[in-house]
Enzyme design. Structure first.
Site, mmCIF file in Angstrom:
data_model
loop_
_atom_site.group_PDB
_atom_site.id
_atom_site.type_symbol
_atom_site.label_atom_id
_atom_site.label_comp_id
_atom_site.label_asym_id
_atom_site.label_seq_id
_atom_site.Cartn_x
_atom_site.Cartn_y
_atom_site.Cartn_z
ATOM 1 N N GLY A 170 4.487 3.384 11.306
ATOM 2 C CA GLY A 170 3.686 4.597 11.324
ATOM 3 C C GLY A 170 3.218 4.926 12.724
ATOM 4 C CB SER A 171 0.539 7.181 13.875
ATOM 5 O OG SER A 171 -0.639 6.624 13.322
ATOM 6 N NE ARG A 172 0.892 4.573 21.533
ATOM 7 C CZ ARG A 172 1.093 4.645 22.854
ATOM 8 N NH1 ARG A 172 0.212 4.146 23.699
ATOM 9 N NH2 ARG A 172 2.169 5.236 23.323
ATOM 10 C CD GLU A 190 6.823 8.896 18.485
ATOM 11 O OE1 GLU A 190 7.863 8.589 17.874
ATOM 12 O OE2 GLU A 190 5.706 8.418 18.199
ATOM 13 N N GLY A 242 -1.448 1.962 13.483
ATOM 14 C CA GLY A 242 -0.991 0.598 13.726
ATOM 15 C C GLY A 242 -1.959 -0.195 14.575
ATOM 16 C CD GLU A 248 9.343 1.741 14.004
ATOM 17 O OE1 GLU A 248 9.025 2.710 14.730
ATOM 18 O OE2 GLU A 248 9.906 1.854 12.920
ATOM 19 C CE LYS A 290 -3.184 3.121 1.050
ATOM 20 N NZ LYS A 290 -2.235 4.272 1.067
ATOM 21 C CB CYS A 313 11.022 5.387 14.472
ATOM 22 S SG CYS A 313 12.151 4.515 13.381
#
Length: 528
Positions: free
Chosen positions: A244-246, A394, A249, A268, A187, A303
């Protein structure tokens, strides 16, 4: 190799496919200007052609011999090198990153592909174990057992915003999945559509030139949440690679868990990567400068950026903080990858800066455009860090928090409150040995990679590296997304009991026809 033509379409099993949905264009984050071509987005009904092609390719591709699969990975790397000028120019236009970063990331990407080609040739990843049978054993005969690891099947990979090459179309997730024998459906990240097509075209050409089933690779464009979640929900897909972002994810993890047959998501996501400055290290020359350099790398959009630095309350600690304050004040803002990332940075800065007992230590200079906010460093106490969850979250960008601690007890209490991390770093001298030894078991529970007298940005791609960690750093702390061990995510073991030789898969035959370098035979490692 001539330049790759940009069509604005998805590439599904070797065929350009226009999307039936809306369209997007690339945006130069330095100016806000859009440029072509327009990229048509798929609707969910169009996904089936990609997943069905991947399912068709899966069984034949996983049985390709080592040299054929390794040559495929090497060819992708060579094709990307041939396109270096086009790739680096498009990357700079779509991300605002400098030429040196573009070239460095391309070299890292091709290096990863070639590393996995060697992993495939060595064959150790097959995990072969052979235990001979004994029909004369009493009271029951001992069966002949042979074990290897096979590819899971089609893998969905999501392009990352902050690494448009190394964690994207031909990045570590794709390279390790292809090395494992898994077809890949990528993607594309909508922030770098042209770059994604250039790289996707190179992979597609390599598939054809190696005579592989075209379903081994597809590149799709679509609305993030809609197409991404539909891809993860498709029963053909057997695993997911995501950076990517929490929030994003976690959403994919929920979709994968809710399937009739759940699948692993290797995501991650989020980390503040603590740096622990122990007293002896404060005499080290250049410590403050090294911190600021690490924080400012890629405008903090790494990251592994040092999001929090623990500093003793002492005169030497005060001197370190003063030097950081002066250095940050002179730093100009750098263009961020997208306006949405810049907005997220502002929201994070407002959250931390608005917290009780947190002070703005220093702010840099506004950058050349509204998408280049000034860097910031805040300061607070260990007590506040331990009791205020908001300051432990973060901030993705060039912003960090200095936490002042008095005793090792204070420091340990703060570290106990942290979530899982990609990295944790000690700055120390031999005089700090006892304190570091006391904290090390705690950090082993919190982080995937622990450094001494370094800085967490800059991830060495190799055999021993771990780029992972407990949640929310990653969704599965047992895995890594960087290094040769990343291949393990996309394999599972199969045992063959009492198989006649004519039916045994090549990796488990006694004569080792693939010349795998290492197999475990009767519990003993044997070299080919």
């Amino acid at each position: 190799m001539t330049e790759a033509a940009l069509t604005g379409h998805s590439i599904i099993a070797g065929t350009r496919v226009p999307g039936n949905g809306a369209s997007i264009s690339a945006v130069d984050p330095r100016t806000g200007e859009t440029f072509g071509p327009e990229y048509s987005l798929l609707v969910t009904e169009q996904l089936k052609s990609a997943t069905e092609a991947a399912a068709r390719a899966a069984r034949t591709y996983r049985e390709t011999d080592p040299e054929a699969r390794a040559a495929f990975l090497d060819l992708i790397a060579s094709k990307l090198e041939d396109l270096r000028l086009q790739i680096t120019a498009r990357l700079q236009a779509e991300t605002g990153l400098p030429e040196a970063r573009a070239n460095g990331e391309l070299s890292r990407t091709t290096g990863q592909l070639r590393m996995f080609a060697q992993v495939v040739r060595d064959g150790v990843f097959h995990g072969v174990r052979l235990d001979a049978g004994d029909q004369d054993r009493t009271p029951l005969p001992k069966p002949d057992l042979r074990q290897r690891r096979i590819a899971l099947g089609p893998v969905a990979v999501f392009g990352a915003s902050n690494f448009p090459l190394a964690f994207s179309v031909a990045g570590g997730d794709t390279a390790s999945a292809l090395a494992a024998g898994c077809p890949v459906i990528v993607k594309a990240h909508n922030a770098h559509p042209g770059l994604s097509e250039i790289v996707g075209s190179a992979i597609t050409e390599a598939v054809a030139e190696c005579g592989l089933d075209a379903g081994v690779f597809s590149l799709i464009y679509g609305p993030g949440a809609q197409i991404g979640q539909a891809l993860v929900a498709d029963p053909v897909v057997k695993a997911v690679g995501f950076t990517g972002s929490r929030g994003a994810g976690t959403a994919l993890m929920e979709v994968a868990a809710a399937r009739q047959v759940p699948i692993p998501v290797y995501a991650e996501m989020s980390a503040i990567n603590p740096v622990i400055v122990l007293p002896g290290a404060l005499s080290s020359e250049g410590l403050a400068s090294a911190f600021v350099t690490s924080l400012m790398g890629s405008s903090g959009q790494l990251c592994t950026a040092p999001g929090v630095v623990f500093v003793p309350r002492s005169e030497a600690g005060d001197s370190f903080v003063t030097e950081v304050k002066e250095l940050i004040s002179a730093q100009p803002g750098q263009t961020m990858l997208t306006p949405s990332i810049a907005k997220a940075l502002k929201d994070g800065v407002d959250r931390v800066g608005g917290s009780n007992n947190v002070e703005l230590l220093s702010a840099g200079v506004e950058g050349p455009n509204e998408n280049a906010p000034r860097p910031m460093v805040f300061e607070t106490s260990a007590e506040t860090f331990a009791t205020n969850e908001q300051v432990r979250e973060e901030i993705f960008g060039a912003a960090s928090l200095i936490v002042r601690f008095g005793t090792l007890d204070d420091l340990e209490a703060s570290l106990e409150k942290m979530e899982g991390q990609l990295t944790a770093t000690f700055q120390l001298t031999e005089a700090d040995a006892a304190g570091a030894a006391r904290l090390l078991p705690l950090l082993e529970e919190k982080a995937g990679r622990i450094l001494v007298n370094g800085w967490p940005t800059g991830v060495e791609v190799g055999n021993a590296v771990i780029h992972g960690g407990p949640y929310p750093a990653t969704s599965d702390s047992r895995s890594t997304s960087v290094g040769s061990a990343a291949i393990d995510r996309f394999l599972r073991p199969v045992a063959y009991q009492d198989f006649p030789e004519f039916l045994q898969p090549a990796p488990v035959r006694d004569n080792n026809p693939w010349n795998l370098k290492l197999r475990l035979i009767e519990g003993q490692p044997r070299l080919s």
